[in-house]
Design an enzyme around this catalytic site. Structure first.
Site, mmCIF file in Angstrom:
data_model
loop_
_atom_site.group_PDB
_atom_site.id
_atom_site.type_symbol
_atom_site.label_atom_id
_atom_site.label_comp_id
_atom_site.label_asym_id
_atom_site.label_seq_id
_atom_site.Cartn_x
_atom_site.Cartn_y
_atom_site.Cartn_z
ATOM 1 N N SER A 242 -70.698 -5.549 24.538
ATOM 2 C CA SER A 242 -69.638 -6.312 23.874
ATOM 3 C C SER A 242 -70.199 -7.432 23.004
ATOM 4 O O SER A 242 -69.560 -7.840 22.029
ATOM 5 C CB SER A 242 -68.678 -6.910 24.911
ATOM 6 O OG SER A 242 -67.957 -5.907 25.586
ATOM 7 N N ASP B 72 -71.649 2.096 38.161
ATOM 8 C CA ASP B 72 -72.382 1.104 37.373
ATOM 9 C C ASP B 72 -72.921 0.020 38.303
ATOM 10 O O ASP B 72 -72.186 -0.511 39.145
ATOM 11 C CB ASP B 72 -71.441 0.496 36.337
ATOM 12 C CG ASP B 72 -72.162 -0.365 35.317
ATOM 13 O OD1 ASP B 72 -73.329 -0.066 34.999
ATOM 14 O OD2 ASP B 72 -71.548 -1.330 34.820
ATOM 15 N N THR C 203 -66.431 -6.520 28.550
ATOM 16 C CA THR C 203 -65.727 -7.762 28.225
ATOM 17 C C THR C 203 -64.771 -7.599 27.052
ATOM 18 O O THR C 203 -63.626 -8.072 27.087
ATOM 19 C CB THR C 203 -66.747 -8.877 27.935
ATOM 20 O OG1 THR C 203 -67.591 -9.046 29.072
ATOM 21 C CG2 THR C 203 -66.061 -10.186 27.614
#
Length: 276
Positions: free
Chosen positions: A205, A82, A228
């Protein structure tokens, strides 16, 4: 062995009208819980090694951890880099056994972003793995502001890079702790109108759960990154484990108690993305 590429899990999601969760990992405890949750729900999962994870654990170690979990899982597991920022970082992930690379050139000019992403996508495809790119900059809560994705730029980016998935900026923000925001549906529809590449939402999130479900089932968004929200769940579980007995000091005993709460929290996240 159920190690999968990003394309292998996103193309069925695109056709089947559901999304796959890209779960941001920080260590063995959370990644093990993520796979257990995916097995319990019977769905694929994308394990993601972002910059903070890589700062803590070297890529070759993460690759072995991800592949070990994938090889023993009953569901498809993607080993995903990522926010890789350089060719060197992406090549190291490829050499470390990752099955998917995300190159983030979103801070660069459109031309440079396309050129560098195309080079990394070609490298990934030559090795039989997948590549995700980002067009439009996704900002950070209490940090850098976002720059929304232009649909014409997205169309050009998709064609000229050959990516398997395209991260877009449509009101999403990294590191958001509440779910009070919402995504720009009109912009999403405009991007969908010009490309069939599976779309990705970073900063998932902060997206209300009802909107996550609606978009998973009714748009070309096939991947939501969740970090998160699950880090907060891990923090809560760890705090409870430590505070339950202040005399304990064995971290293995303490960390073991985070497993079940993390599996439960992750299962709730995964269910929101499933097909109706």
């Amino acid at each position: 062995m159920t190690l999968a590429t990003l394309a292998e899990v996103l193309q069925p999601a695109l056709k089947g009208r559901y999304a796959v969760a890209g779960l941001v990992t920080l260590g063995w405890e959370d990644m093990r819980a993520f796979v257990a949750a995916a097995e319990a729900e019977g769905c694929p999962v994308i394990l993601q090694a972002g910059p903070s994870c890589r700062a803590h654990t070297p890529l070759p170690i993460l690759g072995k951890m991800f592949r070990h979990l994938a090889e023993n899982a009953s569901v498809p597991v993607v080993a995903h880099l990522d926010h890789g920022y350089t060719m060197q970082e992406c090549r190291e992930a490829l050499d470390s056994g990752f099955s998917s690379l995300m190159f983030d050139g979103s801070r660069k000019s459109l031309t440079q972003n396309i050129d560098e992403t195309a080079e990394i996508a070609a490298m990934a495809h030559a090795a039989g793995i997948s590549c995700e790119g980002e067009i439009g900059f996704v900002g950070y809560a209490n940090g850098e502001n976002s720059a929304g994705t232009d649909p014409d730029d997205a169309a050009k980016f998709a064609v000229e890079t050959g990516v398997d998935a395209m991260a877009i900026s449509v009101g999403n923000v990294h590191l958001q702790q509440d779910k009070e925001g919402g995504l720009d549906i009109a912009r999403i529809r405009a991007i969908e109108a010009v490309t069939r590449v599976p779309l990705v939402i970073h900063g998932g999130s902060g997206v209300p759960v009802a909107q996550r479900s609606a978009l998973a089932r009714g748009s070309n968004i096939c991947k939501f990154n969740i970090g998160t929200e699950l880090r907060m769940a891990f923090g809560d579980a760890l705090r409870a484990a430590v505070n339950s007995d202040p005399s304990r000091f064995d971290r293995v005993t303490i960390l073991k108690e985070t497993h079940d709460p993390m599996v439960a929290a992750t299962r709730r996240v995964l269910r929101a993305f499933m097909a109706e």
